[in-house]
Design a protein around this motif. Structure first.
Motif, short mmCIF file in Angstrom:
data_model
loop_
_atom_site.label_atom_id
_atom_site.label_comp_id
_atom_site.label_asym_id
_atom_site.label_seq_id
_atom_site.Cartn_x
_atom_site.Cartn_y
_atom_site.Cartn_z
N PRO A 170 -44.94 -58.57 1.72
CA PRO A 170 -45.86 -59.38 2.53
C PRO A 170 -46.68 -58.52 3.49
N SER A 171 -47.83 -59.02 3.83
CA SER A 171 -48.67 -58.41 4.86
C SER A 171 -48.74 -59.34 6.06
N GLY A 172 -49.02 -58.79 7.20
CA GLY A 172 -49.14 -59.61 8.40
C GLY A 172 -49.43 -58.77 9.62
N GLN A 173 -49.53 -59.45 10.74
CA GLN A 173 -49.70 -58.77 12.03
C GLN A 173 -48.40 -58.12 12.44
N ARG A 174 -48.50 -56.97 13.05
CA ARG A 174 -47.33 -56.35 13.64
C ARG A 174 -47.79 -55.39 14.73
N ARG A 175 -46.87 -55.06 15.60
CA ARG A 175 -47.18 -54.12 16.68
C ARG A 175 -46.49 -52.80 16.39
N THR A 176 -47.23 -51.72 16.50
CA THR A 176 -46.68 -50.39 16.23
C THR A 176 -45.76 -49.96 17.38
N PRO A 177 -44.92 -48.94 17.15
CA PRO A 177 -44.07 -48.44 18.24
C PRO A 177 -44.88 -47.99 19.46
N GLU A 178 -46.14 -47.63 19.23
CA GLU A 178 -47.00 -47.21 20.35
C GLU A 178 -47.63 -48.40 21.07
N ASP A 180 -49.78 -50.65 19.62
CA ASP A 180 -51.05 -51.08 19.04
C ASP A 180 -50.83 -52.26 18.08
N LEU A 181 -51.79 -53.16 18.03
CA LEU A 181 -51.75 -54.29 17.11
C LEU A 181 -52.43 -53.92 15.81
N THR A 182 -51.77 -54.15 14.69
CA THR A 182 -52.32 -53.79 13.40
C THR A 182 -52.01 -54.87 12.39
N GLY A 184 -51.31 -55.35 8.05
CA GLY A 184 -51.12 -54.66 6.78
C GLY A 184 -49.75 -54.97 6.21
N PRO A 185 -49.39 -54.29 5.12
CA PRO A 185 -48.10 -54.53 4.48
C PRO A 185 -46.93 -54.22 5.42
N SER A 186 -45.91 -55.04 5.34
CA SER A 186 -44.71 -54.81 6.14
C SER A 186 -44.12 -53.44 5.82
N ALA A 187 -43.77 -52.69 6.86
CA ALA A 187 -43.15 -51.38 6.70
C ALA A 187 -41.64 -51.43 6.90
N VAL A 224 -27.82 -66.24 -1.98
CA VAL A 224 -29.16 -66.25 -1.41
C VAL A 224 -29.52 -64.85 -0.91
N ASN A 225 -30.77 -64.46 -1.14
CA ASN A 225 -31.33 -63.29 -0.47
C ASN A 225 -32.54 -63.75 0.31
N ASP A 226 -32.39 -63.80 1.62
CA ASP A 226 -33.48 -64.22 2.50
C ASP A 226 -34.28 -62.98 2.90
N TRP A 227 -35.25 -62.62 2.05
CA TRP A 227 -36.09 -61.44 2.32
C TRP A 227 -36.75 -61.58 3.69
N SER A 228 -36.80 -60.49 4.44
CA SER A 228 -37.26 -60.56 5.83
C SER A 228 -38.13 -59.36 6.17
N ALA A 229 -39.33 -59.64 6.67
CA ALA A 229 -40.24 -58.58 7.13
C ALA A 229 -39.99 -58.39 8.62
N ARG A 230 -39.18 -57.42 8.95
CA ARG A 230 -38.69 -57.29 10.33
C ARG A 230 -39.80 -56.95 11.33
N ASP A 231 -40.78 -56.18 10.91
CA ASP A 231 -41.86 -55.83 11.85
C ASP A 231 -42.75 -57.03 12.13
N ILE A 232 -43.04 -57.83 11.12
CA ILE A 232 -43.81 -59.06 11.32
C ILE A 232 -43.00 -60.04 12.17
N GLN A 233 -41.73 -60.17 11.85
CA GLN A 233 -40.84 -61.08 12.57
C GLN A 233 -40.73 -60.70 14.05
N ALA A 234 -40.61 -59.40 14.34
CA ALA A 234 -40.42 -58.97 15.72
C ALA A 234 -41.61 -59.32 16.61
N TRP A 235 -42.81 -59.32 16.04
CA TRP A 235 -44.02 -59.59 16.81
C TRP A 235 -44.25 -61.09 16.99
#
Length: 405
Positions: A170-178, A180-182, A184-187, A224-235
Motif C-alpha cells: 500500500p501507499s499512503g501518507q507517512r512522516r519520516t524520522p526527520e 517530514d511529511l511524504t 509513497g509505498p509503505s516502508a 488470519v494475517n492482518d497485513w499492517s503498514a506501520r508507517d502509515i498507521q503511526a501517522w
C-alpha cells in the motif's frame, strides 16, 4: 475411523472436517467442500442425491458459499457434521461417497463466505505490552481501558481476501524520522498472526449476545494475517485509530474449522484482574490451545500461543454486541495479534524485530526487519483433537507485490 486412505493420521481427520468453497478445472462453479485427509468431498454432489430434495439444509449445502449454512444455526451445524462423519466412516457408503472425492492438489479454493461486517480486536496482553514498551518506553505499556474491555476497531469487510491472494504494497501518507511529511509505498509493511471467528446465527438490532451465547452464534475458526503498514498507521491512528494502514488487505484461511472440532482444545483462559463487568463474565471461561507458526520465506520465525490471549472469543462477541449492534451471517471478527511472553512467540514483525532494531536472519542468510517485495508469509496452526489426535487449521499465505504506480 474414516475409510478414506491416509485420513486417520492426517491433520484433517474425520474429527476435523473443515469446510471450504472450491472449484475444479472440469467444473468451474464454486461449491461447498469438506476436507478429509488430502481429499475434498463435494458436498453439493453429496446432497444432490439425497432423499430430501428441496429441504432447507440440502439447499444450504448446495449453495455457492457457506452463508446459507451459517444462517441455519447451531442445531443444523451439528446435524450436518454428524451426517458427514457417518458418510466418511460407514464402509457401506464408501462405494458411493468415494466417487465424490477430489485430491486437494486438484482443487481451486475460493473465499469460503461472503463477509458482512469485520471487526479486529487487540486482545493479547503480551502484544499490547510489547507495543506499549516500543511506543511509550517511559510510560505505562497498557492504556487505562485495556483490562476493562476488549479493545477493537471496525475493519473493511471488502478487503478480506482468501489465502493465496497476492498483496500489493500500500501507499499512503507517512512522516519520516526527520519529521517530514511524504507520500509513497509503505516502508514498514508488517503482518499480524491472528485467529478469526466466522459468525453464523444472526441477532436482532437493539439486542445483545451474552458471552455464554458464543457457541450458538459462531460457526467456526480460520487463521488470519492482518497485513499492517506501520508507517502509515503511526501517522494516521491518533485520535481515531487504524484506517488506511490496515484496510488495504486482510488474508484469511480458506478452510473453516467448525467450533465442534476444537472441543478438545479448550483450556482455561488467563486469570483477569481486575474483575470484568457482568456482561463480560462467562460461566465457563475458556480459550483454545492453538499454536500458530509464522513462516517468512520458508523460515519459521515465531510460534505464537493462542491460549495466552487475555480476552476470550466469547468476551469479544459479547462486547461487540453489547451496544445493540446486530449479528449477520458472514460477520467476521479477528482476535488481534497473537503473542506470547517469549521473544520467539511474537506474532508481528514489529515486535519480533523490536521496531526494526533487532533484525531477523532467514535460512537463506537474508536479513529482514519488515517485508520486502517478493516476500511470502505463511501462517499455520495446530491444536489438540479428540483421542490424542492433532488437527491443523488451514494455512493463510500471501506474497508481497510492488506498489502500483
Amino acid at each position: 475411523m474414516s475409510w478414506v486412505e491416509g485420513a486417520a493420521d492426517s491433520l484433517y481427520s474425520v474429527h476435523h472436517l473443515p469446510y471450504g468453497v472450491f472449484s475444479t478445472r472440469d467444473d468451474a462453479s464454486p461449491r461447498i467442500g469438506v476436507r478429509i485427509g488430502d481429499q475434498v468431498l463435494d458436498v453439493r454432489a453429496l446432497v444432490s442425491g439425497s432423499s430430501c430434495p428441496g429441504c432447507t439444509t440440502c439447499s444450504a449445502l448446495g449453495a455457492a458459499n457457506l452463508n446459507p449454512l451459517l444462517a441455519a444455526g447451531s442445531e443444523t451445524w451439528g446435524k450436518v457434521r454428524s451426517q458427514l462423519q457417518e458418510a466418511l466412516t460407514n464402509v457401506e457408503l464408501k462405494a458411493t461417497v468415494s466417487q465424490l472425492l477430489t485430491p486437494v492438489s486438484r482443487v481451486i479454493m475460493h473465499m469460503p463466505f461472503t463477509p458482512a461486517d469485520y471487526v479486529d480486536f487487540y486482545s493479547s496482553e503480551h502484544h499490547a505490552v510489547n507495543l506499549g514498551k516500543i511506543f511509550r518506553p517511559n510510560g505505562d505499556p497498557l492504556m487505562p481501558n485495556w483490562k476493562h474491555l476488549p479493545v477493537g476497531y471496525h475493519g473493511r469487510a471488502g478487503t478480506l481476501v482468501p489465502s493465496g491472494t497476492e498483496i500489493v504494497r500500500p501507499s499512503g501518507q507517512r512522516r519520516t524520522p526527520e519529521g517530514d511529511l511524504t507520500f509513497g509505498p509503505s516502508a514498514r509493511l508488517d503482518i499480524e498472526a491472528e485467529v478469526g471467528f466466522v459468525v453464523g446465527a444472526p441477532s436482532q438490532l437493539g439486542s445483545s449476545v451474552a458471552a455464554d451465547g458464543f457457541t450458538e452464534h459462531v460457526f467456526g475458526v480460520v487463521l488470519v494475517n492482518d497485513w499492517s503498514a506501520r508507517d502509515i498507521q503511526a501517522w494516521e491512528y491518533q485520535p481515531l485509530g487504524p484506517f488506511l494502514g490496515k484496510s488495504f488487505a486482510t488474508s484469511i484461511g480458506t478452510w473453516v474449522t467448525p467450533l465442534d472440532a476444537l472441543a478438545a482444545a479448550r483450556v482455561p483462559a488467563p486469570v483477569q484482574e481486575p474483575a470484568v463487568l457482568p456482561y463480560l463474565k462467562e460461566s465457563d471461561r475458556y480459550g483454545y490451545d492453538i499454536t500458530l507458526s509464522v513462516n517468512w520465506n520458508g523460515t519459521e520465525v515465531a510460534r505464537p500461543p493462542f491460549a495466552e490471549m487475555y480476552w476470550t472469543p466469547a468476551q469479544q462477541l459479547a462486547h461487540m454486541t453489547v451496544n445493540g449492534a446486530s449479528l449477520r451471517p458472514g460477520d467476521f471478527y479477528a482476535s488481534g495479534t497473537v503473542s506470547g511472553p517469549q521473544p520467539h512467540q511474537r506474532g508481528s514483525f514489529l515486535e519480533l524485530t523490536w521496531s526494526g532494531n533487532e533484525p531477523v536472519t532467514l535460512a537463506d542468510g537474508s536479513i529482514r526487519t519488515f517485508l520486502v517485495d517478493g516476500d511470502t508469509v505463511s501462517i499455520t496452526a495446530t491444536a489438540p483433537g479428540p483421542r490424542g489426535t492433532t488437527i491443523g487449521l488451514g494455512d493463510v499465505t500471501g506474497t508481497i507485490r510492488p506498489a502500483i504506480g
